[in-house]
Motif scaffolding. Structure first.
Motif, PDB file in Angstrom:
ATOM      1  N   THR A  39       0.727  -1.150  -0.071  1.00 12.26           N
ATOM      2  CA  THR A  39      -0.074   0.032  -0.190  1.00 12.26           C
ATOM      3  C   THR A  39       1.079   1.305  -0.133  1.00 12.26           C
ATOM      4  OG1 THR A  39      -1.879   1.237   1.249  1.00 12.26           O
ATOM      5  CG2 THR A  39      -0.093  -0.049   2.503  1.00 12.26           C
ATOM      6  N   LEU A  40       0.556   2.291  -0.578  1.00 13.61           N
ATOM      7  CA  LEU A  40       0.961   3.617  -0.630  1.00 13.61           C
ATOM      8  C   LEU A  40       0.073   4.664   0.335  1.00 13.61           C
ATOM      9  CD1 LEU A  40       2.338   3.940  -4.105  1.00 13.61           C
ATOM     10  CD2 LEU A  40       3.692   3.089  -2.129  1.00 13.61           C
ATOM     11  N   SER A  41      -0.939   4.221   0.869  1.00 18.62           N
ATOM     12  CA  SER A  41      -1.876   4.976   1.681  1.00 18.62           C
ATOM     13  C   SER A  41      -1.305   5.771   2.781  1.00 18.62           C
ATOM     14  CB  SER A  41      -3.079   4.266   1.959  1.00 18.62           C
ATOM     15  OG  SER A  41      -3.733   4.994   2.827  1.00 18.62           O
ATOM     16  N   ILE A  42      -1.568   7.042   2.776  1.00 18.98           N
ATOM     17  CA  ILE A  42      -0.713   7.871   3.873  1.00 18.98           C
ATOM     18  C   ILE A  42      -1.556   7.660   5.233  1.00 18.98           C
ATOM     19  CG2 ILE A  42       0.064   9.544   2.177  1.00 18.98           C
ATOM     20  CD1 ILE A  42      -2.004  11.598   3.401  1.00 18.98           C
ATOM     21  N   HIS A  43      -2.700   7.117   5.132  1.00 16.42           N
ATOM     22  CA  HIS A  43      -3.247   7.024   6.294  1.00 16.42           C
ATOM     23  C   HIS A  43      -3.109   5.705   6.962  1.00 16.42           C
ATOM     24  CE1 HIS A  43      -7.114   5.794   3.908  1.00 16.42           C
ATOM     25  NE2 HIS A  43      -6.771   4.633   4.697  1.00 16.42           N
ATOM     26  N   SER A  44      -1.909   4.844   6.393  1.00 17.49           N
ATOM     27  CA  SER A  44      -1.544   3.754   7.065  1.00 17.49           C
ATOM     28  C   SER A  44       0.043   3.944   7.829  1.00 17.49           C
ATOM     29  CB  SER A  44      -1.166   2.650   5.891  1.00 17.49           C
ATOM     30  OG  SER A  44      -0.423   2.825   5.058  1.00 17.49           O
ATOM     31  N   ILE A  45       0.284   5.254   7.908  1.00 13.70           N
ATOM     32  CA  ILE A  45       1.823   5.497   8.344  1.00 13.70           C
ATOM     33  C   ILE A  45       1.644   5.420   9.849  1.00 13.70           C
ATOM     34  CG2 ILE A  45       3.622   7.148   8.343  1.00 13.70           C
ATOM     35  CD1 ILE A  45       2.733   6.252   5.540  1.00 13.70           C
ATOM     36  N   ARG A  46       1.884   4.277  10.605  1.00  9.75           N
ATOM     37  CA  ARG A  46       1.881   3.747  11.856  1.00  9.75           C
ATOM     38  C   ARG A  46       3.069   3.032  12.197  1.00  9.75           C
ATOM     39  NH1 ARG A  46      -2.805   2.115   9.219  1.00  9.75           N
ATOM     40  NH2 ARG A  46      -2.997  -0.423   9.238  1.00  9.75           N
ATOM     41  N   THR A  47       3.817   2.869  11.305  1.00  8.83           N
ATOM     42  CA  THR A  47       5.203   1.987  11.655  1.00  8.83           C
ATOM     43  C   THR A  47       6.404   2.791  11.353  1.00  8.83           C
ATOM     44  OG1 THR A  47       5.227   0.903   9.657  1.00  8.83           O
ATOM     45  CG2 THR A  47       3.993  -0.148  11.227  1.00  8.83           C
ATOM     46  N   ARG A  48       7.450   2.425  11.827  1.00 11.34           N
ATOM     47  CA  ARG A  48       8.856   3.143  11.664  1.00 11.34           C
ATOM     48  C   ARG A  48       9.002   2.788  10.084  1.00 11.34           C
ATOM     49  NH1 ARG A  48       7.952   5.487  15.613  1.00 11.34           N
ATOM     50  NH2 ARG A  48       9.008   5.373  17.573  1.00 11.34           N
ATOM     51  N   ARG A  49       8.883   1.683   9.572  1.00 11.18           N
ATOM     52  CA  ARG A  49       9.182   1.185   8.302  1.00 11.18           C
ATOM     53  C   ARG A  49       8.519   2.148   7.204  1.00 11.18           C
ATOM     54  NH1 ARG A  49       9.760  -4.771   6.951  1.00 11.18           N
ATOM     55  NH2 ARG A  49       7.109  -4.790   7.179  1.00 11.18           N
ATOM     56  N   ARG A  50       7.098   2.319   7.589  1.00 13.79           N
ATOM     57  CA  ARG A  50       6.193   2.983   6.547  1.00 13.79           C
ATOM     58  C   ARG A  50       6.587   4.429   6.687  1.00 13.79           C
ATOM     59  NH1 ARG A  50       0.341   0.041   6.411  1.00 13.79           N
ATOM     60  NH2 ARG A  50       1.141  -1.876   5.792  1.00 13.79           N
ATOM     61  N   GLU A  51       7.016   4.759   7.924  1.00 17.86           N
ATOM     62  CA  GLU A  51       7.221   6.316   8.017  1.00 17.86           C
ATOM     63  C   GLU A  51       8.517   6.560   7.263  1.00 17.86           C
ATOM     64  OE1 GLU A  51       7.285   9.475  11.658  1.00 17.86           O
ATOM     65  OE2 GLU A  51       7.502   7.484  12.269  1.00 17.86           O
ATOM     66  N   GLY A  52       9.347   5.652   7.151  1.00 18.97           N
ATOM     67  CA  GLY A  52      10.676   5.764   6.569  1.00 18.97           C
ATOM     68  C   GLY A  52      10.437   6.256   5.126  1.00 18.97           C
ATOM     69  N   PHE A  53       9.434   5.160   4.491  1.00 21.22           N
ATOM     70  CA  PHE A  53       9.161   5.318   3.046  1.00 21.22           C
ATOM     71  C   PHE A  53       8.547   6.578   2.648  1.00 21.22           C
ATOM     72  CE2 PHE A  53       9.304   0.374   2.859  1.00 21.22           C
ATOM     73  CZ  PHE A  53      10.376   0.318   2.033  1.00 21.22           C
ATOM     74  N   TYR A  54       7.860   6.922   3.744  1.00 19.19           N
ATOM     75  CA  TYR A  54       6.863   8.258   3.589  1.00 19.19           C
ATOM     76  C   TYR A  54       7.918   9.428   3.167  1.00 19.19           C
ATOM     77  CZ  TYR A  54       3.580  12.236   4.539  1.00 19.19           C
ATOM     78  OH  TYR A  54       3.162  13.280   4.595  1.00 19.19           O
ATOM     79  N   TRP A  55       8.535   9.569   4.309  1.00 21.44           N
ATOM     80  CA  TRP A  55       9.539  10.711   4.249  1.00 21.44           C
ATOM     81  C   TRP A  55      10.625  10.756   3.167  1.00 21.44           C
ATOM     82  CZ3 TRP A  55       8.420  15.023   6.272  1.00 21.44           C
ATOM     83  CH2 TRP A  55       7.804  15.150   7.582  1.00 21.44           C
TER      84      TRP A  55
END
Length: 277
Positions: A140-156
């Motif tokens: 997923t690339l959904s921004i309302h799933s940014i709730r883990t360190r790894r996804r947050e890293g991908f987001y930034w």
């Protein structure tokens, strides 16, 4: 468990508690996508552009770059240490991404001598690589799933790539293609409506529409900020990069304060800490 690919990119960014106290899937460390989100985003891109130019002129490119990098790292560390979305922390980090993203794109062109067309293409490839890696890892690339360190890293990482690409694209149209700052701003103001129209009438995936528009906010805000700050000789209003940066900072502070107050009123308590992955 992976989320369905077609989930929307917009939605509540707060922590939502279930009756048993667990965190519901709506919790995320990034803000809800509303009209105010887009307004603040465009304002921060404009401020980042003129603030970067001002610091480079006053301090020199090396010292300004070191200061920008230090501020960016410090605020990203603070952002990663927070346990939930915090308006002041998040938007301060976005401002520093905007400032340093401008510096990085300018170094590639001015110091290294890479044409804007080449750097824009390179940043586009980098953005695509980050998004593909993110999707392959998380589904997923959904921004309302940014709730883990790894996804947050991908987001930034994605945010950094979008700023670099947007900066190069804005400089490409204004400089290389000789459109000038104001016409470039008008161009990107028209283009940013395209993903919304494609979403509305052609059924474009919400996640794709979001990131498409997100990239365009950068050259949109930066083009108009450059137009206000540049001299009349360069097709601008001649207000100066310093005054324009301060003028943009005022509404940013007001709006972020509004978002922070609203967050405190309506956001339930978040989890004690984000999981590692």
């Amino acid at each position: 468990m992976r989320e369905p690919v077609g989930r929307t990119a917009v939605g509540p960014a707060h922590a939502v508690r279930s009756p048993r106290g667990r965190t519901a899937p709506g919790w995320s460390k990034v803000p809800e996508v509303t009209v105010w989100f887009w307004v603040v985003k465009v304002l921060t891109t404009g401020m980042g552009e003129t603030a970067s130019d001002y610091l480079a002129r006053v301090l020199g490119p090396v010292l300004a770059g070191a200061l920008g990098l230090t501020g960016l790292v410090a605020l990203l560390v603070l952002q990663f240490r927070t346990t939930r979305y915090n308006a002041w922390t998040y938007w301060s980090a976005i401002v520093m991404v905007s400032v340093f993203g401008t510096m990085a794109a300018d170094v590639v062109h001015v110091v290294v001598g890479v044409p804007y067309a080449v750097s824009a293409a390179g940043f586009a490839v980098a953005l695509a690589a980050v998004l593909m890696t993110w999707y392959a890892s998380e589904g997923t690339l959904s921004i309302h799933s940014i709730r883990t360190r790894r996804r947050e890293g991908f987001y930034w990482a994605t945010v950094l790539a979008t700023f670099a690409l947007g900066t190069a694209a804005g400089d490409l149209t204004a400089g290389t293609l000789h459109l000038g700052y104001f016409p470039s701003g008008v161009l990107f103001a028209a283009l940013i409506a395209v993903p919304a129209l494609c979403r509305r009438f052609l059924g474009l995936n919400a996640v794709a529409a979001f990131w498409w528009a997100y990239v365009l906010t950068r050259p949109l805000g930066a083009s108009f900020a450059d137009w206000m700050g540049a001299s009349a000789h360069h097709g601008g209003l001649g207000w100066g990069t310093g005054p324009v940066s301060l003028a943009l900072l005022v509404p940013i502070v007001i709006l972020v304060n509004h978002l922070a107050v609203s967050e405190r009123r309506h956001t339930p308590e978040a989890p004690a800490a984000a999981p590692a992955d």
